[in-house]
Design a protein around this motif. Structure first.
Motif, PDB file in Angstrom:
ATOM      1  N   VAL A  57       0.845  -1.208   0.000  1.00  0.00           N
ATOM      2  CA  VAL A  57       0.000   0.000   0.000  1.00  0.00           C
ATOM      3  C   VAL A  57       0.879   1.256   0.000  1.00  0.00           C
ATOM      4  CG1 VAL A  57      -1.668   1.337   1.351  1.00  0.00           C
ATOM      5  CG2 VAL A  57      -1.995  -1.114   1.057  1.00  0.00           C
ATOM      6  N   ALA A  58       1.933   1.250   0.845  1.00  0.00           N
ATOM      7  CA  ALA A  58       2.823   2.414   0.920  1.00  0.00           C
ATOM      8  C   ALA A  58       3.465   2.702  -0.440  1.00  0.00           C
ATOM      9  CB  ALA A  58       3.900   2.185   1.976  1.00  0.00           C
ATOM     10  N   MET A  59       3.908   1.644  -1.128  1.00  0.00           N
ATOM     11  CA  MET A  59       4.553   1.826  -2.430  1.00  0.00           C
ATOM     12  C   MET A  59       3.542   2.242  -3.502  1.00  0.00           C
ATOM     13  SD  MET A  59       7.774   1.580  -2.178  1.00  0.00           S
ATOM     14  CE  MET A  59       7.424   2.507  -0.698  1.00  0.00           C
ATOM     15  N   LEU A  60       2.305   1.732  -3.355  1.00  0.00           N
ATOM     16  CA  LEU A  60       1.259   2.100  -4.313  1.00  0.00           C
ATOM     17  C   LEU A  60       0.964   3.608  -4.225  1.00  0.00           C
ATOM     18  CD1 LEU A  60      -0.664   0.665  -6.385  1.00  0.00           C
ATOM     19  CD2 LEU A  60      -2.412   0.782  -4.598  1.00  0.00           C
ATOM     20  N   VAL A  61       0.825   4.100  -2.987  1.00  0.00           N
ATOM     21  CA  VAL A  61       0.556   5.539  -2.801  1.00  0.00           C
ATOM     22  C   VAL A  61       1.732   6.359  -3.343  1.00  0.00           C
ATOM     23  CG1 VAL A  61       0.144   7.370  -1.115  1.00  0.00           C
ATOM     24  CG2 VAL A  61      -0.947   5.145  -0.821  1.00  0.00           C
ATOM     25  N   ALA A  62       2.972   5.895  -3.051  1.00  0.00           N
ATOM     26  CA  ALA A  62       4.160   6.609  -3.547  1.00  0.00           C
ATOM     27  C   ALA A  62       4.160   6.625  -5.078  1.00  0.00           C
ATOM     28  CB  ALA A  62       5.428   5.955  -3.014  1.00  0.00           C
ATOM     29  N   ALA A  63       3.760   5.510  -5.694  1.00  0.00           N
ATOM     30  CA  ALA A  63       3.727   5.443  -7.154  1.00  0.00           C
ATOM     31  C   ALA A  63       2.691   6.417  -7.726  1.00  0.00           C
ATOM     32  CB  ALA A  63       3.417   4.018  -7.607  1.00  0.00           C
ATOM     33  N   VAL A  64       1.528   6.502  -7.060  1.00  0.00           N
ATOM     34  CA  VAL A  64       0.482   7.429  -7.518  1.00  0.00           C
ATOM     35  C   VAL A  64       0.993   8.867  -7.419  1.00  0.00           C
ATOM     36  CG1 VAL A  64      -1.814   8.356  -7.004  1.00  0.00           C
ATOM     37  CG2 VAL A  64      -1.436   5.886  -6.974  1.00  0.00           C
ATOM     38  N   LYS A  65       1.640   9.187  -6.276  1.00  0.00           N
ATOM     39  CA  LYS A  65       2.186  10.542  -6.111  1.00  0.00           C
ATOM     40  C   LYS A  65       3.225  10.852  -7.189  1.00  0.00           C
ATOM     41  CE  LYS A  65       3.175  11.803  -1.748  1.00  0.00           C
ATOM     42  NZ  LYS A  65       3.690  11.570  -0.375  1.00  0.00           N
ATOM     43  N   SER A  66       4.096   9.865  -7.467  1.00  0.00           N
ATOM     44  CA  SER A  66       5.118  10.058  -8.504  1.00  0.00           C
ATOM     45  C   SER A  66       4.497  10.341  -9.859  1.00  0.00           C
ATOM     46  CB  SER A  66       5.993   8.818  -8.631  1.00  0.00           C
ATOM     47  OG  SER A  66       6.517   8.477  -7.398  1.00  0.00           O
ATOM     48  N   THR A  67       3.417   9.610 -10.158  1.00  0.00           N
ATOM     49  CA  THR A  67       2.748   9.809 -11.447  1.00  0.00           C
ATOM     50  C   THR A  67       2.299  11.258 -11.613  1.00  0.00           C
ATOM     51  OG1 THR A  67       1.953   7.548 -11.205  1.00  0.00           O
ATOM     52  CG2 THR A  67       0.968   8.857 -12.963  1.00  0.00           C
TER      53      THR A  67
END
Lengths: 108, 214
Positions: A57-67
């Motif tokens: 979940v933490a990496m998913l949120v980070a990926a969304v923010k990066s996008t």
């Protein structure tokens, strides 16, 4: 006639000189609000134990923010296709190296 | 009629010589450099993954020692500095040089603010003896020692990028004041912005990995 096209060419300089395309403050402020909200949510839910999903979940949120950062702040969304292709290739290379290393460390 | 035509031709030739630059290539070059940066940090993230799998419990214990509010404040500082960076570029493109300078200075102030928080954070860790061969560190388990090794290496390398970013943004500030970077030549500022956003991008991953996963 050739003079006119020549002048025109000199003005655009074969696309080598960058021209701003309708720069706007508003959209970037919107993106910033989304990024801050996502950060607050991540910190708020950090206390909840999701077991093996916590990292995911933490990496998913980070990926969304990066996008959001890459597309809007770094302007990739509005750039030529070649920039997008290069970026996707680099992310793919990183992904492959992660997966291959993952096979080693997870199944040791 | 013929003099007029010659005049136009001469003018266009002049313009061609005058604008001897390649914004497209400059931007491409910047992105290629950023890709090497991604691979550099990518390698460290792989190291983090490999050790996390091996020492999952000890990583969770070690992460509890980091203060979430400090990392959280720094996350908000960096995200906001990314916004002010973009605003500086937009202002310059809209031919508002004063606003561009204002937002650029704001970005630099945020960057320095990030380093101040980082200073207090690291000082606190040093105070607790958490540094190479430090008494606080040597008492800990192998996994925790590796966690802090990665913490110092990755946030340290990131901090170095923040400092370089401050230098780059200050150089841009001088360039704008000297009218070298201006509304019809904004790509250097855009490229400096790209670098600054990369610094933000890396922190977006560092923050949850070190501060939140406990």
């Amino acid at each position: 006639m050739s003079d006119i096209s020549n002048t025109h060419n000199a003005h655009t300089d074969d696309g080598r000189i960058a021209h701003a395309h309708d720069p706007s403050y508003g959209i970037n402020i919107m993106i910033w609000l989304i990024l801050i909200s996502l950060t607050v949510i991540t910190v708020a839910v950090a206390g909840i134990d999701l077991g093996n999903f916590t990292l995911f979940v933490a990496m998913l949120v980070a990926a969304v923010k990066s996008t959001f950062v890459i597309n809007y702040f770094m302007h990739i969304k509005f750039d030529d296709a070649i920039f997008k292709i290069f970026l996707i290739l680099v992310i793919l290379v990183l992904f492959v190296v992660f997966v291959l290393t993952g096979f080693d460390v997870f199944y040791r | 009629m013929s003099t007029n035509a010659t005049h136009t031709a001469a003018e266009s030739h002049d313009a061609h010589v005058h604008v001897h630059r390649d914004d497209y290539g400059a931007k491409m070059g910047m992105w290629l450099f950023l890709f090497t940066e991604l691979l550099l940090f990518g390698g460290l993230f792989i190291l983090y993954m490999a050790y996390r799998v091996e020492y999952i419990q000890q990583f969770q214990i070690a992460a509890k020692e980091l203060k979430v509010y400090m990392g959280g404040v720094n996350t908000i500082i960096l995200l906001t500095s990314s916004l002010t960076m973009v605003l500086s570029i937009v202002a310059l493109q809209r031919k508002n040089v004063q606003a561009s300078i204002f937002w650029l200075v704001t970005t630099i102030v945020f960057a320095l603010g990030f380093m101040v928080v980082k200073y207090f954070e690291w000082s606190d860790k040093f105070h607790h003896g958490i540094y190479p061969k430090g008494p606080g560190l040597m008492d800990k388990s192998q996994g925790e020692i590796i966690f802090f090794g990665l913490y110092y290496t990755m946030t340290g390398l990131h901090g170095l990028h923040v400092i370089i970013g401050v230098g780059l943004l200050t150089a841009m500030l001088i360039q704008i004041k000297r009218n070298k970077v201006r509304p019809d030549r904004f790509v250097p500022l855009e490229n400096a912005g790209l670098y600054w956003h990369l610094v933000d991008l890396i922190w977006i991953f560092l923050f949850p990995l070190f501060y939140l996963l406990h």
